[in-house]
Design a protein around this motif. Structure first.
Motif, PDB file in Angstrom:
ATOM      1  N   ILE A 178     -13.428   4.762  20.709  1.00 43.53           N
ATOM      2  CA  ILE A 178     -14.848   4.180  20.728  1.00 43.53           C
ATOM      3  C   ILE A 178     -14.983   3.799  22.299  1.00 43.53           C
ATOM      4  O   ILE A 178     -13.947   3.480  23.004  1.00 43.53           O
ATOM      5  CB  ILE A 178     -14.965   2.937  20.103  1.00 43.53           C
ATOM      6  N   GLN A 179     -16.094   4.074  22.977  1.00 49.86           N
ATOM      7  CA  GLN A 179     -16.428   3.688  24.438  1.00 49.86           C
ATOM      8  C   GLN A 179     -16.048   1.926  24.426  1.00 49.86           C
ATOM      9  O   GLN A 179     -16.874   1.517  23.986  1.00 49.86           O
ATOM     10  CB  GLN A 179     -17.705   4.168  24.901  1.00 49.86           C
ATOM     11  N   LEU A 195     -18.015  -9.387  13.030  1.00 50.85           N
ATOM     12  CA  LEU A 195     -17.232  -8.472  13.750  1.00 50.85           C
ATOM     13  C   LEU A 195     -15.866  -8.468  13.313  1.00 50.85           C
ATOM     14  O   LEU A 195     -14.972  -7.712  13.302  1.00 50.85           O
ATOM     15  CB  LEU A 195     -17.008  -9.029  15.239  1.00 50.85           C
ATOM     16  N   ASP A 196     -15.453  -9.843  12.679  1.00 52.97           N
ATOM     17  CA  ASP A 196     -14.294  -9.926  12.107  1.00 52.97           C
ATOM     18  C   ASP A 196     -13.950  -8.813  10.793  1.00 52.97           C
ATOM     19  O   ASP A 196     -13.173  -8.047  10.694  1.00 52.97           O
ATOM     20  CB  ASP A 196     -13.805 -10.989  11.413  1.00 52.97           C
ATOM     21  N   VAL A 197     -15.262  -8.841   9.873  1.00 51.11           N
ATOM     22  CA  VAL A 197     -15.433  -7.887   8.750  1.00 51.11           C
ATOM     23  C   VAL A 197     -15.267  -6.367   9.488  1.00 51.11           C
ATOM     24  O   VAL A 197     -14.797  -5.325   8.607  1.00 51.11           O
ATOM     25  CB  VAL A 197     -16.932  -8.045   8.045  1.00 51.11           C
ATOM     26  N   ILE A 202     -13.249  -0.647  13.122  1.00 53.01           N
ATOM     27  CA  ILE A 202     -13.220  -0.171  14.304  1.00 53.01           C
ATOM     28  C   ILE A 202     -11.860   0.127  15.025  1.00 53.01           C
ATOM     29  O   ILE A 202     -11.865   1.215  15.660  1.00 53.01           O
ATOM     30  CB  ILE A 202     -13.732  -1.295  15.107  1.00 53.01           C
ATOM     31  N   ILE A 203     -10.884  -0.488  14.548  1.00 52.12           N
ATOM     32  CA  ILE A 203      -9.302  -0.165  15.154  1.00 52.12           C
ATOM     33  C   ILE A 203      -9.023   1.132  14.426  1.00 52.12           C
ATOM     34  O   ILE A 203      -8.127   1.693  14.902  1.00 52.12           O
ATOM     35  CB  ILE A 203      -8.511  -1.462  15.245  1.00 52.12           C
ATOM     36  N   ASN A 204      -9.357   1.346  13.329  1.00 49.13           N
ATOM     37  CA  ASN A 204      -9.020   2.558  12.461  1.00 49.13           C
ATOM     38  C   ASN A 204      -7.739   2.896  12.071  1.00 49.13           C
ATOM     39  O   ASN A 204      -7.188   1.981  11.441  1.00 49.13           O
ATOM     40  CB  ASN A 204      -9.894   3.882  13.184  1.00 49.13           C
ATOM     41  N   PRO A 207      -2.459  -0.255  14.314  1.00 45.35           N
ATOM     42  CA  PRO A 207      -2.222  -1.384  13.068  1.00 45.35           C
ATOM     43  C   PRO A 207      -2.794  -2.615  13.470  1.00 45.35           C
ATOM     44  O   PRO A 207      -2.694  -3.750  12.475  1.00 45.35           O
ATOM     45  CB  PRO A 207      -0.824  -1.600  13.212  1.00 45.35           C
ATOM     46  N   ASN A 208      -3.124  -2.998  14.832  1.00 42.88           N
ATOM     47  CA  ASN A 208      -3.764  -4.334  15.254  1.00 42.88           C
ATOM     48  C   ASN A 208      -4.723  -4.268  16.368  1.00 42.88           C
ATOM     49  O   ASN A 208      -4.644  -3.291  16.824  1.00 42.88           O
ATOM     50  CB  ASN A 208      -2.485  -5.190  15.315  1.00 42.88           C
ATOM     51  N   THR A 209      -5.354  -5.312  16.598  1.00 40.21           N
ATOM     52  CA  THR A 209      -6.277  -5.424  17.624  1.00 40.21           C
ATOM     53  C   THR A 209      -5.426  -5.214  18.926  1.00 40.21           C
ATOM     54  O   THR A 209      -6.074  -4.882  20.071  1.00 40.21           O
ATOM     55  CB  THR A 209      -7.136  -6.731  17.702  1.00 40.21           C
ATOM     56  N   TYR A 210      -4.262  -5.658  19.154  1.00 38.16           N
ATOM     57  CA  TYR A 210      -3.500  -5.648  20.437  1.00 38.16           C
ATOM     58  C   TYR A 210      -3.314  -4.150  20.718  1.00 38.16           C
ATOM     59  O   TYR A 210      -3.489  -3.872  21.983  1.00 38.16           O
ATOM     60  CB  TYR A 210      -2.077  -6.234  20.049  1.00 38.16           C
TER      61      TYR A 210
END
Length: 522
Positions: A178-179, A195-197, A202-204, A207-210
């Motif tokens: 994603i851009q 955003l949490d849902v 989004i991260i597809n 494994p995590n947002t980090y």
């Protein structure tokens, strides 16, 4: 020492240079500051971006940082090094990094080298905060770097797992799913709950947002750095110091450190993981030495493309999670921690059902019993809460303890070949001589001494306690087996005698095996 100093191209490069560091109060950042003041004594200034925290202003936090035992060696070599270090109040979450006009002007006019290591390292940080800390902060750093009049080198600290959705990760910047600009815009106006849902979608396949946001940050650098002299370093799982400035120094519970402490206290006994999966652990002093060498090389070569350097040990092919249990946590038999609640033991399993029943029997049930005891003696129950906290933390590691990656280190080898023999010695990041058994012994000692702040003189008492816990554990195990067998099978006198003989035989065999193991260890 003077001859070595004169012959070092890297030390010469840092002479009379001013450096700006973000994340200096973090694990890597502290080690970086220490190495610079110890090995590059002629640095002009080191500016540290520090935010006020919990009622302490930036100068108090700087004083606390420099009073750490980590700086004892540097203080002996150069007692006045503190005069070179200047705290600048700011925050990577604020506009313009929270710098006032005077401090910004100081950096613009005087700064030569930038190390950006500030980031959130929490794996499951809410996406909005992860984006602001790991992506938006990079845009702010780049904007400031574009203004610097004397800039020669910028080093961005990423992670080897930024592209963990791939098995074979090259030393290059990959296009993002994603851009970053779209996600940054969405994080400004989108409701937190929405955003949490949407986070998992989004991260597809990451494994995590980090790991996801660290990948976005690299792409932002490729798009926004223009003609900046910039490079990216990707460390794997960063562990305690190997050699510098003292072996075993550690100050956080992240990664392997948390496993050592939780296991040594008897609180962690089972994890989801594969004994055959590669455990890519890199000592923090190796990482910092490579960062400094990268800054030098980027400054003198000014590469046209952005070089990416993997700082890993996986290519050695000598450490797996199973080996950590064998060589690493095996040292906990002799390096014992205070107030352990059971004899240290940890096992990995890829079977989730087996993991949950092992965890229930060996962690949840004992914690419940201990809390009942705490209530009986009129004290606050704490063990179930600790058990839950450890569970949440170790589950974030599942992805990394069950998978293996290939991280080629061609650029790291080329960098090493460009260095003189003297610089390879002073700023060593060659891990071919790393003895894992010795390193894990150092790690366990470091966790006890620096992380838990336990007195090494109390080790004999801790060992005696652990032996008592081991005997109690064995007694409870055999008693449980005997009771189960008695309840399940017939209670005839003949069977009863056979059962007793059988149990005695088992105990005798186990006793013989234990004795032989003890003799072999000696």
């Amino acid at each position: 020492m003077s001859a070595s100093t004169e012959a070092s191209a890297i030390i010469e490069f840092f002479k009379r240079k001013s450096i700006f560091i973000t994340g200096a109060t973090g694990f890597i950042g502290k080690q970086l500051v220490e190495k610079l003041v110890r090995s590059c004594p002629d640095i002009e200034h080191i500016y540290l971006l520090i935010r006020p925290k919990r009622g302490r202003n930036v100068n108090d936090r700087l004083k606390e940082l420099l009073e750490s035992p980590l700086f004892n060696t540097a203080r002996t070599i150069n007692p006045n090094f503190e005069k070179k270090i200047i705290a600048l109040q700011g925050d990577i979450l604020d506009p313009n990094l929270g710098l006032n006009a005077t401090d910004e002007c100081t950096l613009i006019e005087n700064c030569h080298i930038v190390f950006h290591s500030a980031a959130t390292v929490r794996f499951h940080e809410p996406l909005r905060l992860a984006v602001q800390m790991n992506v938006a902060s990079v845009i702010k750093i780049l904007a400031l770097c574009h203004k610097m009049k004397k800039l020669q080198s910028v080093v961005h600290v990423s992670t080897a797992y930024a592209n963990c959705n791939r098995n074979d990760v090259a030393e290059m910047i990959y296009p993002p799913p994603i851009q970053p600009s779209k996600l940054l815009d969405a994080s400004e106006w989108m409701d937190d709950q929405v955003l949490d849902v949407l986070t998992n979608k989004i991260i597809n396949d990451r494994p995590n947002t980090y790991t996801f946001t660290k990948a976005l940050a690299e792409y932002v650098i490729s798009q926004e750095s223009a003609d900046l002299p910039i490079a990216i370093i990707r460390p794997s799982i960063v562990g305690c110091t190997w050699r510098e400035p003292m072996p075993g120094w550690i100050d956080n519970y992240n990664g392997a450190s948390g496993l050592i402490v939780a296991t040594s206290k008897g609180l962690l006994r089972a994890m989801i993981g594969s004994n055959q999966a590669t455990a890519d652990i890199i000592p923090v002093d190796i990482c910092v030495n490579m960062m400094i060498a990268i800054a030098w090389h980027t400054g003198i070569k000014n590469p046209k493309t952005i070089p990416v350097y993997h700082c890993c040990t996986g290519h050695l092919g000598t450490l797996t999670w199973g080996k950590i249990l064998e060589h690493g946590l095996g040292h906990l038999d002799t390096i014992c921690m205070e107030n352990a609640i059971s004899f240290p033991h940890l096992q990995f399993t890829e079977n989730r059902f087996r993991y949950f029943y092992l965890r229930f029997l060996q962690e949840v049930l004992p914690a419940f019993i201990l809390d009942c005891y705490m209530r009986l003696i009129g004290r606050k129950p704490i063990f179930s809460k600790i058990c839950d906290k450890i569970y949440k933390n170790v589950r974030t590691l599942d992805f990394f303890t069950t998978h293996s990656w290939v991280f080629p280190n061609d650029n790291s080898i080329l960098l090493q070949n460009e260095m003189s023999d003297v610089d390879q010695q002073i700023f060593n990041f060659d891990v071919k001589d790393l003895d894992w058994s010795q390193y894990w012994r150092i790690y366990c000692l470091g966790a006890k001494q620096y992380l838990l702040r336990e007195d090494l003189a109390h080790m004999p008492q801790c060992r005696k306690r652990n032996q008592r816990l081991k005997r109690l554990q064995n007694f409870l195990w055999f008693t449980s087996i005997a009771l189960i067998v008695k309840l399940v099978f017939f209670k005839s006198f003949k069977f009863h005698r056979i059962l007793i003989v059988f149990l005695r035989l088992i105990i005798s065999v186990l006793s013989t095996i234990t004795t032989k193991i003890g003799v072999n260890k000696k």
